[in-house]
Design a protein around this motif. Structure first.
Motif, PDB file in Angstrom:
ATOM      1  N   GLY A   1       0.784  -1.164   0.027  1.00  0.00           N
ATOM      2  CA  GLY A   1       0.105  -0.109  -0.048  1.00  0.00           C
ATOM      3  C   GLY A   1       0.920   1.214  -0.125  1.00  0.00           C
ATOM      4  O   GLY A   1       2.105   1.303   0.041  1.00  0.00           O
ATOM      5  N   ASP A   2       0.184   2.167   0.102  1.00  0.00           N
ATOM      6  CA  ASP A   2       0.917   3.739   0.041  1.00  0.00           C
ATOM      7  C   ASP A   2       1.869   3.889   1.165  1.00  0.00           C
ATOM      8  O   ASP A   2       2.723   4.974   0.950  1.00  0.00           O
ATOM      9  N   GLY A   3       1.685   3.405   2.156  1.00  0.00           N
ATOM     10  CA  GLY A   3       2.421   3.660   3.457  1.00  0.00           C
ATOM     11  C   GLY A   3       3.888   3.176   3.286  1.00  0.00           C
ATOM     12  O   GLY A   3       4.871   3.333   3.736  1.00  0.00           O
ATOM     13  N   TYR A   4       4.268   2.238   2.099  1.00  0.00           N
ATOM     14  CA  TYR A   4       5.518   1.692   1.894  1.00  0.00           C
ATOM     15  C   TYR A   4       6.210   2.795   1.501  1.00  0.00           C
ATOM     16  O   TYR A   4       7.619   2.751   1.962  1.00  0.00           O
TER      17      TYR A   4
ATOM     18  N   GLY B   1       9.399 -11.408  14.453  1.00  0.00           N
ATOM     19  CA  GLY B   1       8.251 -12.176  14.606  1.00  0.00           C
ATOM     20  C   GLY B   1       7.033 -11.247  14.041  1.00  0.00           C
ATOM     21  O   GLY B   1       5.868 -11.811  13.947  1.00  0.00           O
ATOM     22  N   LYS B   2       7.054 -10.063  13.504  1.00  0.00           N
ATOM     23  CA  LYS B   2       6.126  -8.970  12.812  1.00  0.00           C
ATOM     24  C   LYS B   2       6.392  -8.655  11.617  1.00  0.00           C
ATOM     25  O   LYS B   2       7.569  -8.401  11.322  1.00  0.00           O
ATOM     26  N   PRO B   3       5.386  -8.447  10.632  1.00  0.00           N
ATOM     27  CA  PRO B   3       5.624  -7.967   9.675  1.00  0.00           C
ATOM     28  C   PRO B   3       5.779  -6.331   9.526  1.00  0.00           C
ATOM     29  O   PRO B   3       5.731  -5.993  10.631  1.00  0.00           O
ATOM     30  N   LEU B   4       6.302  -5.904   8.678  1.00  0.00           N
ATOM     31  CA  LEU B   4       6.800  -4.442   8.635  1.00  0.00           C
ATOM     32  C   LEU B   4       5.562  -3.462   8.782  1.00  0.00           C
ATOM     33  O   LEU B   4       4.499  -3.706   8.062  1.00  0.00           O
ATOM     34  N   GLN B   5       5.557  -2.515   9.802  1.00  0.00           N
ATOM     35  CA  GLN B   5       4.036  -1.920  10.123  1.00  0.00           C
ATOM     36  C   GLN B   5       4.067  -0.778   9.344  1.00  0.00           C
ATOM     37  O   GLN B   5       4.130   0.366   9.872  1.00  0.00           O
ATOM     38  N   VAL B   6       3.963  -0.828   8.139  1.00  0.00           N
ATOM     39  CA  VAL B   6       3.868   0.226   7.065  1.00  0.00           C
ATOM     40  C   VAL B   6       2.492   1.044   7.481  1.00  0.00           C
ATOM     41  O   VAL B   6       2.517   2.197   6.768  1.00  0.00           O
TER      42      VAL B   6
END
Length: 332
Positions: A179-182, A224-229
């Protein structure tokens, strides 16, 4: 962490939109100027079939939509890769830049002053007087390979395989999923690096390195978590924690366009491999001192964000974040 009581995702997003992102009108003007330059040069190529300038491609942060707002008088606004065909495999970069400058002057003719064309150590800078925009035309040696592959020639004469098209595809593939947050996260981190260099001019952290660190963490996650974009404070903590915990000693390799075993690891202090070229460590010029300086700065930044999260007042929290992004933060 107790959550950003005063500086949360919404605050950082507002800051990025108001102070970091290139304003929409300026972004449109950049694209218009780049397209105008490309069209004029491409028309010239079509009219001169024996011309050694083969094709042009928009490149760099503007093409990737990761550019940040330019401060007056610094840097370029856009990049164009100019693919040149030559039989001279030992071509000197200064000779190539002079030749390219002369071709650009021919294309524009009497509509521009010769002083508007200035070669640097890797590109020909063209200043558009009407808008103040600057476009860097970067020569790429073209050997007929697909996917716009060609060779950048560095100031010391080293030839580095690259592909503008594949680099754009690399970032677009991840943005389409994230998404755009990336891309906005990348811009936020670039703004942090720029402000950091104001305080410590010896700090090294190129824009491309930021893009590849974000890509790596999007691919594999952190702790253990995805990048919080979609949570910029949390995502910044993830990127900074990765830098601190790994010390940037772990090689980063992407397998979009080649297999991992195509990379031959080296003794370089930092190893982040070009997604397009398995022989190009994009941080090969970084010294051990550069690595330590960047890791220590990331650690200090992480501490500052932690202090802001536990601040007793909004004023204290904002003061901490201003250490990272300057006095205009939050820019509401």
């Amino acid at each position: 962490m107790a959550g950003e009581r005063y500086v949360d995702h919404k605050v950082l997003k507002t800051f990025v939109q108001n102070k970091v992102n290139v304003p929409p009108d300026e972004a449109r003007e950049r694209r218009r100027q780049v397209n105008h330059l490309r069209e004029r040069l491409e028309d010239y190529i079509a009219a001169h079939p024996d011309f050694d300038l083969v094709k042009l491609r928009a490149s760099g942060s503007t093409a990737k939509h990761t550019a940040i707002r330019r401060r007056s008088g610094t840097g370029s606004d856009a990049d164009v890769a100019a693919y040149l065909r030559t039989t001279d495999t030992d071509i000197d970069v200064s000779t190539m830049l002079t030749w390219l400058r002369d071709r650009c002057i021919e294309v524009y003719g009497a509509t521009k002053d010769a002083d508007d064309f200035k070669p640097s150590d890797h590109a020909v800078g063209i200043t558009m007087r009407s808008s103040g925009l600057k476009i860097d035309v970067v020569p790429v040696l073209y050997t007929g390979e697909p996917d716009d592959k060609g060779y950048l020639v560095t100031a010391d004469g080293t030839k580095v395989l690259t592909s503008v098209t594949l680099h754009l595809q690399f970032i677009q593939t991840r943005k389409d999923k994230a998404g755009d947050g990336y891309r906005e996260l990348i811009r936020l981190l670039k703004a942090w690096v720029r402000e950091s260099k104001e305080v410590d001019p010896e700090l090294r952290c190129k824009s491309f390195l930021i893009e590849l660190l974000v890509a790596h963490l999007w691919d594999v996650g952190w702790n253990g978590k995805p990048l919080q974009v979609d949570d910029y404070p949390a995502a910044m903590e993830q990127v900074l924690a990765y830098i601190v915990r790994t010390g940037l000693r772990t090689p980063i390799v992407f397998t979009d366009y080649y297999k991992a075993d195509a990379v031959r690891t080296t003794a370089d202090p930092i190893q982040v491999w070009d997604p397009v070229n398995p022989e190009n460590n994009v941080t090969r010029s970084y010294t051990e001192q550069d690595r330590q300086r960047l890791v220590n700065h990331a650690r200090a930044t992480l501490d500052t964000i932690t202090m802001a999260a536990y601040a007793a007042t909004k004023g204290e929290a904002l003061a901490s974040w201003r250490e990272l992004f300057g006095p205009t933060f939050p820019g509401e």
